[in-house]
Design a protein around this motif. Structure first.
Motif, PDB file in Angstrom:
ATOM      1  N   THR A  32      -7.537  -4.520   2.882  1.00 25.66           N
ATOM      2  CA  THR A  32      -6.821  -5.772   3.106  1.00 25.66           C
ATOM      3  C   THR A  32      -7.431  -6.540   4.278  1.00 25.66           C
ATOM      4  N   ARG A  33      -7.737  -5.838   5.346  1.00 21.59           N
ATOM      5  CA  ARG A  33      -8.371  -6.494   6.498  1.00 21.59           C
ATOM      6  C   ARG A  33      -9.724  -7.092   6.088  1.00 21.59           C
ATOM      7  N   GLN A  34     -10.470  -6.338   5.311  1.00 17.83           N
ATOM      8  CA  GLN A  34     -11.785  -6.819   4.866  1.00 17.83           C
ATOM      9  C   GLN A  34     -11.651  -8.069   4.000  1.00 17.83           C
ATOM     10  N   LEU A  35     -10.733  -8.035   3.056  1.00 21.48           N
ATOM     11  CA  LEU A  35     -10.567  -9.168   2.142  1.00 21.48           C
ATOM     12  C   LEU A  35     -10.028 -10.399   2.873  1.00 21.48           C
ATOM     13  N   MET A  36      -9.120 -10.186   3.809  1.00 24.31           N
ATOM     14  CA  MET A  36      -8.527 -11.318   4.517  1.00 24.31           C
ATOM     15  C   MET A  36      -9.485 -11.926   5.540  1.00 24.31           C
ATOM     16  N   SER A  37     -10.588 -11.233   5.836  1.00 31.02           N
ATOM     17  CA  SER A  37     -11.571 -11.762   6.779  1.00 31.02           C
ATOM     18  C   SER A  37     -12.609 -12.661   6.097  1.00 31.02           C
ATOM     19  N   LEU A  38     -12.534 -12.776   4.774  1.00 33.23           N
ATOM     20  CA  LEU A  38     -13.471 -13.628   4.045  1.00 33.23           C
ATOM     21  C   LEU A  38     -13.280 -15.087   4.433  1.00 33.23           C
ATOM     22  N   ASP A  39     -14.340 -15.868   4.292  1.00 31.26           N
ATOM     23  CA  ASP A  39     -14.231 -17.302   4.583  1.00 31.26           C
ATOM     24  C   ASP A  39     -13.151 -17.949   3.718  1.00 31.26           C
ATOM     25  N   ARG A  40     -13.054 -17.492   2.475  1.00 31.10           N
ATOM     26  CA  ARG A  40     -11.982 -17.948   1.577  1.00 31.10           C
ATOM     27  C   ARG A  40     -11.196 -16.707   1.144  1.00 31.10           C
ATOM     28  N   ALA A  68      -1.544  -2.090   3.063  1.00 30.65           N
ATOM     29  CA  ALA A  68      -1.743  -3.534   2.913  1.00 30.65           C
ATOM     30  C   ALA A  68      -0.663  -4.306   3.656  1.00 30.65           C
ATOM     31  N   TYR A  69       0.598  -3.887   3.531  1.00 28.78           N
ATOM     32  CA  TYR A  69       1.686  -4.555   4.249  1.00 28.78           C
ATOM     33  C   TYR A  69       1.426  -4.511   5.751  1.00 28.78           C
ATOM     34  N   ARG A  70       1.016  -3.340   6.244  1.00 26.22           N
ATOM     35  CA  ARG A  70       0.779  -3.176   7.682  1.00 26.22           C
ATOM     36  C   ARG A  70      -0.351  -4.101   8.149  1.00 26.22           C
ATOM     37  N   ALA A  71      -1.432  -4.159   7.369  1.00 21.08           N
ATOM     38  CA  ALA A  71      -2.565  -5.001   7.745  1.00 21.08           C
ATOM     39  C   ALA A  71      -2.189  -6.475   7.734  1.00 21.08           C
ATOM     40  N   LEU A  72      -1.478  -6.892   6.703  1.00 20.43           N
ATOM     41  CA  LEU A  72      -1.101  -8.306   6.601  1.00 20.43           C
ATOM     42  C   LEU A  72      -0.239  -8.737   7.780  1.00 20.43           C
ATOM     43  N   ARG A  73       0.715  -7.921   8.133  1.00 24.17           N
ATOM     44  CA  ARG A  73       1.607  -8.289   9.240  1.00 24.17           C
ATOM     45  C   ARG A  73       0.868  -8.312  10.579  1.00 24.17           C
ATOM     46  N   SER A  74      -0.112  -7.434  10.724  1.00 25.69           N
ATOM     47  CA  SER A  74      -0.895  -7.444  11.965  1.00 25.69           C
ATOM     48  C   SER A  74      -1.755  -8.703  12.058  1.00 25.69           C
ATOM     49  N   LEU A  75      -2.001  -9.327  10.902  1.00 25.14           N
ATOM     50  CA  LEU A  75      -2.784 -10.555  10.851  1.00 25.14           C
ATOM     51  C   LEU A  75      -1.892 -11.802  10.819  1.00 25.14           C
ATOM     52  N   ARG A 106       5.564 -13.947   1.037  1.00 19.70           N
ATOM     53  CA  ARG A 106       5.802 -15.300   1.543  1.00 19.70           C
ATOM     54  C   ARG A 106       4.483 -16.042   1.709  1.00 19.70           C
ATOM     55  N   ASP A 107       3.539 -15.408   2.442  1.00 17.96           N
ATOM     56  CA  ASP A 107       2.237 -16.026   2.671  1.00 17.96           C
ATOM     57  C   ASP A 107       1.192 -15.557   1.661  1.00 17.96           C
ATOM     58  N   ILE A 108       1.407 -14.392   1.093  1.00 17.44           N
ATOM     59  CA  ILE A 108       0.446 -13.826   0.146  1.00 17.44           C
ATOM     60  C   ILE A 108       1.197 -12.951  -0.861  1.00 17.44           C
ATOM     61  N   ALA A 109       0.807 -13.053  -2.113  1.00 21.20           N
ATOM     62  CA  ALA A 109       1.440 -12.254  -3.172  1.00 21.20           C
ATOM     63  C   ALA A 109       0.819 -10.864  -3.203  1.00 21.20           C
ATOM     64  N   VAL A 110       1.648  -9.850  -3.453  1.00 13.84           N
ATOM     65  CA  VAL A 110       1.172  -8.466  -3.517  1.00 13.84           C
ATOM     66  C   VAL A 110       1.790  -7.785  -4.737  1.00 13.84           C
ATOM     67  N   ILE A 111       0.942  -7.152  -5.534  1.00 14.51           N
ATOM     68  CA  ILE A 111       1.397  -6.332  -6.669  1.00 14.51           C
ATOM     69  C   ILE A 111       0.769  -4.957  -6.534  1.00 14.51           C
ATOM     70  N   GLY A 112       1.584  -3.910  -6.646  1.00 13.24           N
ATOM     71  CA  GLY A 112       1.110  -2.539  -6.519  1.00 13.24           C
ATOM     72  C   GLY A 112       1.027  -1.841  -7.856  1.00 13.24           C
ATOM     73  N   LEU A 113       0.602  -0.586  -7.804  1.00 12.70           N
ATOM     74  CA  LEU A 113       0.382   0.187  -9.020  1.00 12.70           C
ATOM     75  C   LEU A 113       1.682   0.760  -9.571  1.00 12.70           C
ATOM     76  N   ARG A 114       2.354   1.616  -8.789  1.00 14.54           N
ATOM     77  CA  ARG A 114       3.467   2.382  -9.356  1.00 14.54           C
ATOM     78  C   ARG A 114       4.666   2.422  -8.410  1.00 14.54           C
ATOM     79  N   ASP A 115       5.813   2.489  -9.032  1.00 15.60           N
ATOM     80  CA  ASP A 115       7.071   2.572  -8.300  1.00 15.60           C
ATOM     81  C   ASP A 115       7.259   4.002  -7.791  1.00 15.60           C
ATOM     82  N   ASN A 116       6.537   4.349  -6.716  1.00 14.75           N
ATOM     83  CA  ASN A 116       6.623   5.707  -6.177  1.00 14.75           C
ATOM     84  C   ASN A 116       7.470   5.721  -4.907  1.00 14.75           C
ATOM     85  N   PRO A 117       7.985   6.897  -4.515  1.00 16.26           N
ATOM     86  CA  PRO A 117       8.919   6.965  -3.382  1.00 16.26           C
ATOM     87  C   PRO A 117       8.387   6.367  -2.093  1.00 16.26           C
ATOM     88  N   THR A 118       7.094   6.520  -1.823  1.00 14.25           N
ATOM     89  CA  THR A 118       6.532   5.995  -0.573  1.00 14.25           C
ATOM     90  C   THR A 118       6.652   4.480  -0.494  1.00 14.25           C
TER      91      THR A 118
END
Length: 265
Positions: free
Chosen positions: A154-162, A178-185, A191-203
């Motif tokens: 997430t940090r790598q992708l969000m550091s792109l020029d676009r 990803a949530y942790r990285a986004l909030r640190s940025l 709200r600011d970025i859409a996120v979709i994950g793989l599976r509805d797991n307990p974590t």
């Protein structure tokens, strides 16, 4: 555990038991399998963690040893497998994001050695092409897809020029990172970025906003794996029908994390 309980229930009906054999960390899968074949440890195999080029499957086919794979491989075709419907999953997720006007969608996929990495990336590219969008290879990240990789990717992708306006994370715990990285940025998921994950797991159930992801009946999947292995064991002398090859469906759980007010290019 739900998957294993389903397998055990299906085997128990036929007087069989589930034995779980775990390779040591870093041990070659083929070497591990050859050792247990030589010992005659089990009557049949359920293989997980299928690789893009999987020597274990080639070995079992060569030796005519009964097995079912949880996943596909590019190195063989005529064998029994049940895999998650990654094609359908990616198509649904991408359709949802593209319909919300996202044009730059970051993909966090497993390493290239894992077969579903190739399936996921091919489906991602197909979805973009179907929408008339150009594939930007810089938006595709291959890694371990765990919590730590989810954060680093997430940090790598969000550091792109676009940077991307949406993320599709194909790892069990990658959304946590990803949530942790986004909030640190200074960016808020949902709200600011859409996120979709793989599976509805307990974590991931503790994440806020609630993660849009997919769900499946693991117990039923385990039961089908067991039933197919039992069928193969019952036809060891020949007269075996064509092997079952089935993509297991996953259901989209649309929650809050994929909603943003205005995607930015």
């Amino acid at each position: 555990m739900a998957l294993l309980e389903g397998v055990q229930a299906g085997l128990f009906e036929h007087g069989l038991d589930l034995v779980i054999l775990l390779a040591r960390k870093g041990e070659d899968g083929e070497t591990f399998l050859r050792r247990h074949i030589a010992r005659g440890t089990v009557d049949g195999w359920l293989l997980s963690g299928t690789q893009h080029e999987d020597a274990r499957i080639a070995l079992l086919l060569e030796r005519k040893i009964p097995f079912v794979a949880l996943g596909r491989t590019a190195s063989a075709s005529d064998y029994a497998w049940i895999d998650l419907d990654f094609e359908g999953l990616v198509a649904q997720a991408m359709a949802l994001l593209i319909a919300d006007d996202h044009r730059r969608i970051g993909l966090v996929a497993p390493p290239a050695t894992i077969n579903n990495s190739h399936v996921v990336i091919a489906a991602y590219r197909a979805a973009l092409a179907g929408a008339g969008l150009t594939v930007d290879e810089g938006l595709i990240h291959r890694g371990d897809s765990d919590e730590h990789d989810g954060e680093a990717a997430t940090r790598q992708l969000m550091s792109l020029d676009r940077p991307p306006t949406a993320l599709l994370l194909m790892g069990e715990t990658a959304p946590v990172g990803a949530y942790r990285a986004l909030r640190s940025l200074g960016r808020e998921p949902g709200r600011d970025i859409a996120v979709i994950g793989l599976r509805d797991n307990p974590t991931c159930r503790a994440l806020s906003p609630d993660l849009t992801c997919f769900t499946l009946d693991l117990n039923a999947l385990g039961l089908m794996l067991a039933q197919q292995l039992v069928a193969i064991l019952g036809h060891e002398d020949g007269d075996m029908p064509s092997p079952l090859q089935h993509r297991w469906p996953m259901e989209l759980r649309a929650r809050e994390s994929h909603h943003v007010l205005a995607p930015r290019a």
